[in-house]
Design a protein around this motif. Structure first.
Motif, PDB file in Angstrom:
ATOM      1  N   GLU A 147       0.851  -1.181   0.000  1.00 45.60           N
ATOM      2  CA  GLU A 147       0.000   0.000   0.000  1.00 45.60           C
ATOM      3  C   GLU A 147       0.890   1.234   0.000  1.00 45.60           C
ATOM      4  O   GLU A 147       1.871   1.306   0.734  1.00 45.60           O
ATOM      5  CB  GLU A 147      -0.907   0.007   1.233  1.00 45.60           C
ATOM      6  CG  GLU A 147      -1.901   1.151   1.213  1.00 45.60           C
ATOM      7  CD  GLU A 147      -2.939   1.072   2.314  1.00 45.60           C
ATOM      8  OE1 GLU A 147      -3.577   2.112   2.568  1.00 45.60           O
ATOM      9  OE2 GLU A 147      -3.125  -0.004   2.908  1.00 45.60           O
ATOM     10  N   SER A 148       0.551   2.202  -0.848  1.00 45.34           N
ATOM     11  CA  SER A 148       1.326   3.439  -0.935  1.00 45.34           C
ATOM     12  C   SER A 148       0.554   4.582  -0.285  1.00 45.34           C
ATOM     13  O   SER A 148      -0.666   4.667  -0.403  1.00 45.34           O
ATOM     14  CB  SER A 148       1.631   3.776  -2.396  1.00 45.34           C
ATOM     15  OG  SER A 148       0.450   3.916  -3.155  1.00 45.34           O
ATOM     16  N   SER A 149       1.283   5.451   0.404  1.00 40.22           N
ATOM     17  CA  SER A 149       0.688   6.618   1.071  1.00 40.22           C
ATOM     18  C   SER A 149       1.594   7.824   0.880  1.00 40.22           C
ATOM     19  O   SER A 149       2.820   7.688   0.877  1.00 40.22           O
ATOM     20  CB  SER A 149       0.520   6.359   2.565  1.00 40.22           C
ATOM     21  OG  SER A 149      -0.313   5.248   2.800  1.00 40.22           O
TER      22      SER A 149
ATOM     23  N   SER B  31      -5.952  13.745  -4.492  1.00 42.29           N
ATOM     24  CA  SER B  31      -5.251  12.468  -4.405  1.00 42.29           C
ATOM     25  C   SER B  31      -5.635  11.553  -5.563  1.00 42.29           C
ATOM     26  O   SER B  31      -4.780  10.877  -6.148  1.00 42.29           O
ATOM     27  CB  SER B  31      -5.535  11.794  -3.065  1.00 42.29           C
ATOM     28  OG  SER B  31      -4.754  10.637  -2.920  1.00 42.29           O
TER      29      SER B  31
ATOM     30  N   ALA C 267      -3.588   2.124  -3.418  1.00 38.66           N
ATOM     31  CA  ALA C 267      -3.810   3.379  -2.698  1.00 38.66           C
ATOM     32  C   ALA C 267      -5.252   3.391  -2.220  1.00 38.66           C
ATOM     33  O   ALA C 267      -6.175   3.130  -2.989  1.00 38.66           O
ATOM     34  CB  ALA C 267      -3.545   4.568  -3.612  1.00 38.66           C
TER      35      ALA C 267
ATOM     36  N   LEU D 208       5.551  10.830  -5.170  1.00 40.98           N
ATOM     37  CA  LEU D 208       4.914   9.579  -5.589  1.00 40.98           C
ATOM     38  C   LEU D 208       5.727   8.910  -6.697  1.00 40.98           C
ATOM     39  O   LEU D 208       5.893   7.690  -6.703  1.00 40.98           O
ATOM     40  CB  LEU D 208       3.473   9.816  -6.035  1.00 40.98           C
ATOM     41  CG  LEU D 208       2.689   8.558  -6.420  1.00 40.98           C
ATOM     42  CD1 LEU D 208       2.682   7.522  -5.300  1.00 40.98           C
ATOM     43  CD2 LEU D 208       1.262   8.929  -6.818  1.00 40.98           C
TER      44      LEU D 208
ATOM     45  N   ILE E 158      -8.103   5.703  -0.942  1.00 37.75           N
ATOM     46  CA  ILE E 158      -8.409   7.138  -1.019  1.00 37.75           C
ATOM     47  C   ILE E 158      -9.870   7.359  -0.642  1.00 37.75           C
ATOM     48  O   ILE E 158     -10.761   6.713  -1.192  1.00 37.75           O
ATOM     49  CB  ILE E 158      -8.146   7.680  -2.436  1.00 37.75           C
ATOM     50  CG1 ILE E 158      -6.699   7.390  -2.876  1.00 37.75           C
ATOM     51  CG2 ILE E 158      -8.453   9.168  -2.509  1.00 37.75           C
ATOM     52  CD1 ILE E 158      -6.411   7.687  -4.336  1.00 37.75           C
TER      53      ILE E 158
ATOM     54  N   TYR F  76      -2.513   4.639 -11.838  1.00 36.07           N
ATOM     55  CA  TYR F  76      -3.367   3.923 -10.892  1.00 36.07           C
ATOM     56  C   TYR F  76      -4.787   3.893 -11.467  1.00 36.07           C
ATOM     57  O   TYR F  76      -5.268   4.899 -12.001  1.00 36.07           O
ATOM     58  CB  TYR F  76      -3.423   4.642  -9.550  1.00 36.07           C
ATOM     59  CG  TYR F  76      -2.263   4.430  -8.621  1.00 36.07           C
ATOM     60  CD1 TYR F  76      -2.385   3.613  -7.507  1.00 36.07           C
ATOM     61  CD2 TYR F  76      -1.054   5.101  -8.807  1.00 36.07           C
ATOM     62  CE1 TYR F  76      -1.339   3.453  -6.607  1.00 36.07           C
ATOM     63  CE2 TYR F  76      -0.004   4.953  -7.912  1.00 36.07           C
ATOM     64  CZ  TYR F  76      -0.154   4.127  -6.817  1.00 36.07           C
ATOM     65  OH  TYR F  76       0.886   3.979  -5.933  1.00 36.07           O
TER      66      TYR F  76
ATOM     67  N   HIS G 243      -2.866  10.134  -8.294  1.00 35.06           N
ATOM     68  CA  HIS G 243      -2.639   8.716  -8.549  1.00 35.06           C
ATOM     69  C   HIS G 243      -2.971   8.333  -9.995  1.00 35.06           C
ATOM     70  O   HIS G 243      -2.247   7.552 -10.612  1.00 35.06           O
ATOM     71  CB  HIS G 243      -3.415   7.864  -7.542  1.00 35.06           C
ATOM     72  CG  HIS G 243      -2.808   7.901  -6.180  1.00 35.06           C
ATOM     73  ND1 HIS G 243      -3.059   8.914  -5.279  1.00 35.06           N
ATOM     74  CD2 HIS G 243      -1.933   7.061  -5.581  1.00 35.06           C
ATOM     75  CE1 HIS G 243      -2.369   8.701  -4.185  1.00 35.06           C
ATOM     76  NE2 HIS G 243      -1.679   7.573  -4.334  1.00 35.06           N
TER      77      HIS G 243
END
Length: 167
Positions: free
Chosen positions: A82-84, A127, A118, A101, A120, A136, A131
């Motif tokens: 998971e990306s933040s 956001s 991600a 990012l 959101i 994404y 992405h």
């Protein structure tokens, strides 16, 4: 000049300040109470190696950070993270989130991840746009998943495939 580096323990107070801004003012996180320094030090202890925290510095100041975390605990999920991304409010709208990012995605590829997820909250259009710029795709919509600020919030899952499937 914008530079990137791995976070160190001494960065945690700045990471805490940035994060708590979002806890108190937005649905970018579903934490309901500001974190303490002890909370954030415990959080920090779980990162490094395959789950880096990257710092974006602008002229020596921490402008934001991004990190990879475990998507799910079961071993079969290991190729996915998971990306933040979180920015200091003073640096929003300057392209730093985009650069951060991009750096995180490059690091993810070098670490051998297959995909990134991600999470959101609906309404966080900035956001979503960020992405989507990197490819994404929306793969899930979970209605009324979180309760914050006296109302229900839907959550979206976005996924970036980093490599072609080998099956």
């Amino acid at each position: 000049m914008l530079t990137f580096r791995d976070a160190v323990r001494e960065d945690v107070p700045d990471l805490l300040r940035i994060y708590n801004h979002y806890v108190q003012t937005s649905t970018a996180t579903f934490d309901l109470e500001p974190q303490t320094l002890e909370d954030r030090l415990e959080w920090f202890s779980h990162y490094g190696g395959s789950y880096p925290i990257l710092i974006a510095e602008w002229q020596g100041q921490i402008a934001g950070y991004a990190y990879l975390s475990v998507f799910r605990a079961k071993p079969a999920y290991r190729p996915t993270a998971e990306s933040s991304v979180y920015l200091d409010k003073a640096y929003c709208g300057q392209g730093i989130g985009k650069a951060l990012l991009q750096e995180l995605i490059q690091r993810s590829r070098s670490l051998g991840y297959h995909s990134l997820i991600a999470c959101i909250t609906v309404g966080n259009d900035t956001s979503v746009h960020l992405h989507e710029q990197f490819g994404y795709r929306k793969v899930g919509h979970f209605p009324e998943t979180g309760w914050k600020f006296g109302t229900w919030h839907d959550v979206l899952f976005y996924q970036l495939m980093l490599e072609e499937s080998k099956h």
